[in-house]
Enzyme design. Structure first.
Site, PDB file in Angstrom:
ATOM      1  N   ARG A  57      29.537  37.130  38.207  1.00 30.59           N
ATOM      2  CA  ARG A  57      28.690  36.168  39.093  1.00 30.59           C
ATOM      3  C   ARG A  57      28.323  36.602  40.378  1.00 30.59           C
ATOM      4  O   ARG A  57      27.047  36.389  41.193  1.00 30.59           O
ATOM      5  CB  ARG A  57      29.490  34.896  39.501  1.00 30.59           C
ATOM      6  CG  ARG A  57      29.762  33.882  38.144  1.00 30.59           C
ATOM      7  CD  ARG A  57      30.285  32.686  38.206  1.00 30.59           C
ATOM      8  NE  ARG A  57      30.375  31.866  36.858  1.00 30.59           N
ATOM      9  CZ  ARG A  57      30.986  30.685  36.938  1.00 30.59           C
ATOM     10  NH1 ARG A  57      31.796  30.244  37.971  1.00 30.59           N
ATOM     11  NH2 ARG A  57      31.034  30.031  35.735  1.00 30.59           N
TER      12      ARG A  57
ATOM     13  N   HIS B 238      27.599  30.149  42.500  1.00 33.26           N
ATOM     14  CA  HIS B 238      27.386  29.895  41.374  1.00 33.26           C
ATOM     15  C   HIS B 238      25.672  30.555  41.245  1.00 33.26           C
ATOM     16  O   HIS B 238      24.875  30.009  42.066  1.00 33.26           O
ATOM     17  CB  HIS B 238      27.359  28.570  40.694  1.00 33.26           C
ATOM     18  CG  HIS B 238      27.288  28.843  39.076  1.00 33.26           C
ATOM     19  ND1 HIS B 238      26.149  29.014  38.358  1.00 33.26           N
ATOM     20  CD2 HIS B 238      28.410  28.461  38.156  1.00 33.26           C
ATOM     21  CE1 HIS B 238      26.290  29.037  37.222  1.00 33.26           C
ATOM     22  NE2 HIS B 238      27.661  28.795  36.837  1.00 33.26           N
TER      23      HIS B 238
ATOM     24  N   ARG C 142      36.204  35.098  40.763  1.00 36.84           N
ATOM     25  CA  ARG C 142      36.440  34.432  39.827  1.00 36.84           C
ATOM     26  C   ARG C 142      35.682  34.852  38.386  1.00 36.84           C
ATOM     27  O   ARG C 142      34.542  34.767  38.423  1.00 36.84           O
ATOM     28  CB  ARG C 142      36.804  32.965  39.987  1.00 36.84           C
ATOM     29  CG  ARG C 142      37.039  32.076  38.630  1.00 36.84           C
ATOM     30  CD  ARG C 142      37.048  30.832  38.987  1.00 36.84           C
ATOM     31  NE  ARG C 142      35.737  30.306  39.189  1.00 36.84           N
ATOM     32  CZ  ARG C 142      34.985  29.347  38.379  1.00 36.84           C
ATOM     33  NH1 ARG C 142      35.625  29.437  37.125  1.00 36.84           N
ATOM     34  NH2 ARG C 142      33.999  29.012  38.493  1.00 36.84           N
TER      35      ARG C 142
ATOM     36  N   GLU D 113      30.788  33.807  28.223  1.00 38.92           N
ATOM     37  CA  GLU D 113      30.005  33.898  29.386  1.00 38.92           C
ATOM     38  C   GLU D 113      30.094  35.095  30.293  1.00 38.92           C
ATOM     39  O   GLU D 113      30.822  36.036  29.839  1.00 38.92           O
ATOM     40  CB  GLU D 113      30.677  32.412  30.251  1.00 38.92           C
ATOM     41  CG  GLU D 113      30.763  31.134  29.647  1.00 38.92           C
ATOM     42  CD  GLU D 113      31.392  30.331  30.413  1.00 38.92           C
ATOM     43  OE1 GLU D 113      31.017  29.106  30.359  1.00 38.92           O
ATOM     44  OE2 GLU D 113      32.241  30.602  31.419  1.00 38.92           O
TER      45      GLU D 113
ATOM     46  N   HIS E 106      30.067  27.320  45.112  1.00 43.80           N
ATOM     47  CA  HIS E 106      30.699  26.945  44.015  1.00 43.80           C
ATOM     48  C   HIS E 106      32.151  26.966  43.875  1.00 43.80           C
ATOM     49  O   HIS E 106      32.612  25.812  43.613  1.00 43.80           O
ATOM     50  CB  HIS E 106      30.110  27.681  42.582  1.00 43.80           C
ATOM     51  CG  HIS E 106      30.561  27.171  41.155  1.00 43.80           C
ATOM     52  ND1 HIS E 106      30.411  25.898  40.917  1.00 43.80           N
ATOM     53  CD2 HIS E 106      31.325  27.859  40.153  1.00 43.80           C
ATOM     54  CE1 HIS E 106      30.796  25.837  39.609  1.00 43.80           C
ATOM     55  NE2 HIS E 106      31.471  27.002  39.421  1.00 43.80           N
TER      56      HIS E 106
END
Length: 529
Positions: free
Chosen positions: A292, A244, A388, A116, A353
């Site tokens: 992100r 997100h 994060r 990811e 998110h």
């Protein structure tokens, strides 16, 4: 009513349930989990992507995972917290498997690992595209099979109990604030009961519901952060709200907005404008797999430049059967609204998110208030820093459940119940017949936070949010003192407190760093880290 438990756990996601299982195994004391709805409704259930852990030592190592986490967090992360989570992760994965959690495996029986955004290697364990739901399922089964754990569903924690409730003056400078349990609203009697505990653990999840559009369930109202803040505990890092980048754009479906997992970009998905033009090359050399914060800001900018309400994620170039096999739930969800992801672009836009900040805790999950631990998304361990890294949250929750369980089991017998705690007093209050006041204020909080404290901020926007939240705070506190306690009113109080904390800490940070981007201090904007 007065209840007594050795371990009182407020919240029932991966953090709360794994902690409960660990202490029930290690100690003969009474364990209670308080759930504001049902055991299966938690932020954990909505986590699609997976769990990050170094399990393939032939291709990966701890240092790579540590470095990826530090880079994604914009070097605000606490390296000791990062090292603890990364190094303890493999053992916690083994324990999840022992509890009955299933992760996908390849033909050889090894974990089928995904990659990811922000990760340098394939290290994401998953269960199709509903990993959180599978973890929740496995833990629920283990909890229900454990005789030592009592679960109270549809109960709502109103406040944690400290010496303030015994008449002492407690301020943020008071040394040795102690937690003696919590006041909890019973849905059957509509009375607030007193839960005394030797150890209290806050595991209330996130606060995405303070925004208009979020991937979180409606229950994610920042309860833990707000309760601890009101009790004069330390809360930090709240300016770092992760949006997100890819929530499914489906007007009217905002709480929760359906998440299109980051694993789909790791799989090869490409972000495009509706006309098919790709755009991430303008912002980061890692393209759609950038961290992100970078991807969300890039999408936000493209939407504003072109006057769009969404961009698109394209996996039409991938093998259709493989796509359906890897992402069965996303395929079915999109098909239900007329989108075949093997042939059509997926309309996506950012949504609130994950909260990287929260109740400040040490390496054992212990807060600044004695006898009070905080685990999971409501805590600020230092792992995430300014942003994060994808799939670090679930493993953080389990690792800190382990360290908190060890520490609290070691000390629980040093504590006594405080029998001097008074019962909740609602004498003279009235039944609230003005529910419209609450529902309207909830809508206002969402509008304020989304319009003024979103992906891109400014001093002017933040000041406007502060002023409007202050007015809502005054109105709501007057209502709280006048009427009987309800879950809806308490959630509104918590949302306002949480929105205030996000806004205040955003005002105090005079730079653009990680998830906090302000046009008044644009340093580091679209930084290619």
């Amino acid at each position: 009513m007065v209840y007594k438990y050795d371990f009182l756990i407020i919240g029932s996601g991966v953090a709360g349930m794994s902690y409960a299982l660990k202490v029930a195994r290690a100690h003969k004391g009474k364990v209670c989990i308080i759930c504001k709805t049902t055991l299966d409704e938690a932020n954990t259930t909505f986590a699609q992507g997976g769990v990050a852990a170094v399990t393939d030592l032939c291709k990966d190592n701890f240092e790579k995972h540590i470095d990826d986490t530090m880079v994604a967090g914009d070097y605000i992360s606490d390296r000791k917290a990062v090292e603890q989570v990364v190094r303890m992760a493999p053992e916690q994965i083994r324990e999840l498997v022992e509890w009955g959690v299933n992760f996908d495996r390849d033909a050889s029986g090894q974990f089928d690992l995904h990659r990811e955004g922000g990760h340098s290697e394939f290290r994401i364990l998953h269960h199709a595209d509903d990993t959180g739901a599978e973890i929740q399922r496995g833990l629920m089964a283990a909890v229900r099979a454990c005789d030592g754990i009592e679960v109270k569903e549809q109960h709502f924690a109103v406040e944690i109990i400290t010496q303030h409730h015994l008449g002492a003056r407690v301020t943020r400078r008071t040394p040795y604030i102690n937690c003696y349990g919590a006041y909890v609203l019973n849905p059957h009697t509509q009375k607030v009961d007193t839960y005394l505990s030797k150890v209290t653990v806050m595991c209330t999840g996130g606060c995405g519901a303070v925004y208009q559009t979020t991937t979180n369930p409606v229950i994610a109202t920042g309860d833990g952060e707000a309760m601890v803040y009101r009790a004069k505990g330390t809360v930090e890092g709240m300016e770092f709200v992760q949006f997100h980048p890819t929530a499914l754009y489906h007007p009217g479906e905002t709480h929760p907005a359906y998440l299109i997992t980051e694993a789909m970009r790791g799989y090869g998905g490409i972000l495009r404008l509706p006309n098919g033009e790709s755009f991430m090359e303008k912002y980061d050399e890692r393209l759609s797999l950038a961290p992100r914060d970078i991807v969300a800001r890039a999408i936000d900018k493209e939407m504003k430049i072109h006057g769009l309400d969404h961009v698109c994620l394209d996996v039409t170039h991938k093998d259709a059967e493989e796509t359906r096999r890897h992402f069965p739930n996303i395929y079915a969800k999109c098909l239900s609204i007329g989108i075949d992801i093997t042939r059509d672009y997926i309309p996506v836009r950012p949504a609130a998110h994950y909260m990287c900040g929260g109740v400040k805790v040490d390496l054992n999950g212990l807060s600044s208030i004695e006898r009070l631990y905080a685990l999971g998304e409501c805590s600020c361990t230092g792992l995430h820093g300014g942003n994060r890294l994808a799939s670090n949250s679930l493993i953080e929750a389990v690792v800190y459940a382990e360290t908190a369980a060890r520490h609290s089991v070691e000390h629980v017998d040093d504590y006594d119940f405080n029998d001097d705690v008074p019962e909740w007093n609602d004498e003279g209050t009235l039944t609230n017949e003005e529910k419209v006041l609450i529902t309207q204020s909830v809508k206002e909080v969402g509008e304020i936070m989304s319009n003024y404290v979103g992906i891109v901020r400014s001093d002017l926007r933040l000041k406007r949010a502060w002023d409007r939240l202050d007015l809502l705070y005054e109105e709501t506190e007057k209502l709280f003192k006048r009427v009987k306690v309800s879950r809806e009113l308490c959630e509104l109080r918590n949302m306002i407190n949480t929105g205030y904390l996000i806004t205040r800490m955003a005002i105090e940070r005079k730079e653009s760093r990680g998830l906090h981007y302000t046009i008044d201090y644009p340093q580091h904007a679209y930084d290619k880290r």
